[in-house]
Design an enzyme around this catalytic site. Sequence first.
Site, PDB file in Angstrom:
ATOM      1  N   ASP A 268      -2.388  -2.303   5.971  1.00 36.05           N
ATOM      2  CA  ASP A 268      -2.209  -3.713   5.647  1.00 36.05           C
ATOM      3  C   ASP A 268      -0.854  -3.983   4.987  1.00 36.05           C
ATOM      4  OD1 ASP A 268      -2.581  -6.257   3.941  1.00 36.05           O
ATOM      5  OD2 ASP A 268      -4.370  -6.231   5.193  1.00 36.05           O
TER       6      ASP A 268
ATOM      7  N   SER B 262      -1.355  -9.799   7.036  1.00 35.09           N
ATOM      8  CA  SER B 262      -2.806  -9.641   7.088  1.00 35.09           C
ATOM      9  C   SER B 262      -3.447 -10.835   7.800  1.00 35.09           C
ATOM     10  CB  SER B 262      -3.348  -9.454   5.670  1.00 35.09           C
ATOM     11  OG  SER B 262      -4.658  -8.948   5.688  1.00 35.09           O
TER      12      SER B 262
END
Length: 794
Positions: free
Chosen positions: A249, A103
């Site tokens: 993600d 991320s």
Amino acid sequence: MTRACMHTRCIRYVLRCRACSEVGVRCHHAPEGPSMRLRLALIASLLLCTSLSVSAQASGAATTAPCIGVVLGGGGARGAAHIGVLEVLEREHIPVCRVAGTSMGSIVGGLYAAGYTPAEMHSIITSLDWNDLFSDDPARMEMPMRRKDADYRYLLNFEVGYKNGHIITPAGVVQGQKLLLLLRRLLISTWDVHDFDNLSIPFRAVATDIVAGKPVVFGSGDLALAIRSSMSVPGAFAPTYVDDKLLVDGGLMDNVPIDVMRDMGAQKLIVVDVGSPLLKREQLSNPVAVLNQMVSALMDEKTQRQLNTLGPDDILIKPELGDMSASEFNRGEEAIKIGRAAAEAALPRLRELAVAPDQWQQFVASHRQRQFDPALVSFLKVDAAHTDTAKYVEERLAKDVGKPFDPQKLEAQIGSIYGRGNYQQIDYHLQQDDNQRGLLIIPRDKPWGPVYGKVGFQLDDDFQGRSEYLLSGELTATNVNRYGAEWRNTLWAGRIGGLASEFYQPFGQGASAYVMPSLLFRNEDIPFFDDSGNHQLAEYRVKRRSAGLEGGWSPTSTWRLLASVTRGSDNGDLRIGIPSASVPSGDTGNNIIFPPSQTSEYSVVRVGTDWDSLDNAQFPSRGAHVNLYYDMYRPFLGGRQEGDVARLVADWVPDLWPQNGRYRLLLGLRASSALDNTKFFEAQSFLGGFLNLSGYSERSLYGNQSALARAVLYRRTGRMDAIFSTPVYIGASLEAGNTWHDKNDVQLNSLIYAGSMFLGIQTPLGPLFFGYGYAQGGHNSIYLTFGSLLRPQL
């Protein structure tokens, strides 16, 4: 006899038998003792060789530093703390030989692996306009004029799609268009690097295959796309498509990828965990909070399992980020400072990993961005696999072939195309074809299209018994053909009812010209007041039917020339009041604007120009919006009205306070004139209502001639740098204007002066205003209204 040993570190002499030429124990002859001098020389040589060998081994141990791997965890805005940690590592001369991130950690780690210094990343993170970055659309001034027109139709900025018999919504609030282009520009020097081990520091990014429910580790491929995939927060950012995988993600599966770093072969790990803490019981007060807590708990459990694998030689750094949320990107400077403090708290252990100055200089020399040569764009290709408008995109960008590659210019051009509103994403790649370098453009149409719907809402209430509402629905079919045509249909209910349909076909170089046939079936409530505007005498339901053809040319994103021809009819049905009440006392009847039970047939040719450079159509902070039209009503195609009408609408927001964005000043002018004083309904214009002579009721003043000038000062309250917030404004206005039935009556001494004070809120339904208006003569009203500060007319 003697011969030299081939050892690299010494010259050692060994004995050779003079009888058989063998050495040492291989000789079977009686040894012939060496002379004392030779014995001493042999002993000295052996001692020297042993000493040098031991010294060499010790020196080699000192210069071979362990491979230090840095693991940067996910945490949204909290991940800016990673930069502070890297600043301390560089200051203490601790070289990094491997980087893995998830991320936000993949962004920081990817930039670091590509050669960016912590100081450069610090500057980037703290200077970014995060509000703009999390809006997919380009700056409003760069949008095409047709897209800007939608801002004045009171529509919500949310759309749904219709495809294969189903209503579909977007997979994320943000599609990540600007984020991907930003990563492309920042990582342009790595455009031809496909193996991430060939970066200045080997790198891995972690994403999640949301279909298979498994982590995906990127060690090769497209670096920018890998990083973008790694931070596709579900619900916030749309997933990405890579090798037929739908990726979100990486934090869902591996938020602190220690296992990935182990696989990369690092010997010692520096792990930075910036994950958000779980909410407390009193904070779990709604279903959304409970759902987020459930996801966070699962991520936290997986992260803890990873942290438990750390050994005694590994270093864990957990910056004390407190209540900073993952969405507070405006607090980047603060997060970096906290990260720096956390690393400094671990200095005793970190300094054990420091290297000598000459070794550090070797790391610095290798850790730099690759050289990038912005060569000429020799060719342009458009990938048509995921779009129906490849030809349109090619026409818009073809003019840059043969010019040097400029990523910022290309971003602006792609943004303008994206601003049409038909694409989920438009990406690009540099390509090398033999000795030529070119561009591959990859547009992807919205998967929830090609038919899109929007709704809108408008409300006006003067708290004196008169209220109006308007519901709008818009259905647009895009990419009707490969040249980018679209078919838009609008429905109204409330004070306006009916349907409008238009077919927009762009053409020409850069698709800057267009033709647009249209149909209109519309019924509108029009109040009729006495000349003072105090008393409503009647109300008509005006039925308009028209067909038209418009052509135009928009050479830039801010300017348009147009010409149109329209054939229509208006019929006014009296709904409230009696016909005789429509004639003011003492009037001869020439001012009756709605002939009862009669139809006004008209044909009109319009020429005009539009200018729109406002940065925002609801609460603008700079720019201008101008419409200037000249309408020629003539008796052709069955029309009966004759006369010329000039109309002007102008709004300007000068950038008077560039250092203080809280205060803004809107200067506006409205004017309309039936040049030959002919009195017919189509030549009329209306004033009254909030910011249109505040204090009067909506459209309570009318005439063949009208003018309005206004100055509106408003101030934004609260934090200016907050990304996800509800802007609130307080403001006041000064206004002067009037309407007249005859040109001879237009005089400055007949102007009506008015003003208002208001509170404005940018809500999900659009701007909401609550205000009080007062006009000369004792007119006053309290207003509650949805709609733009510009108060455009539909």
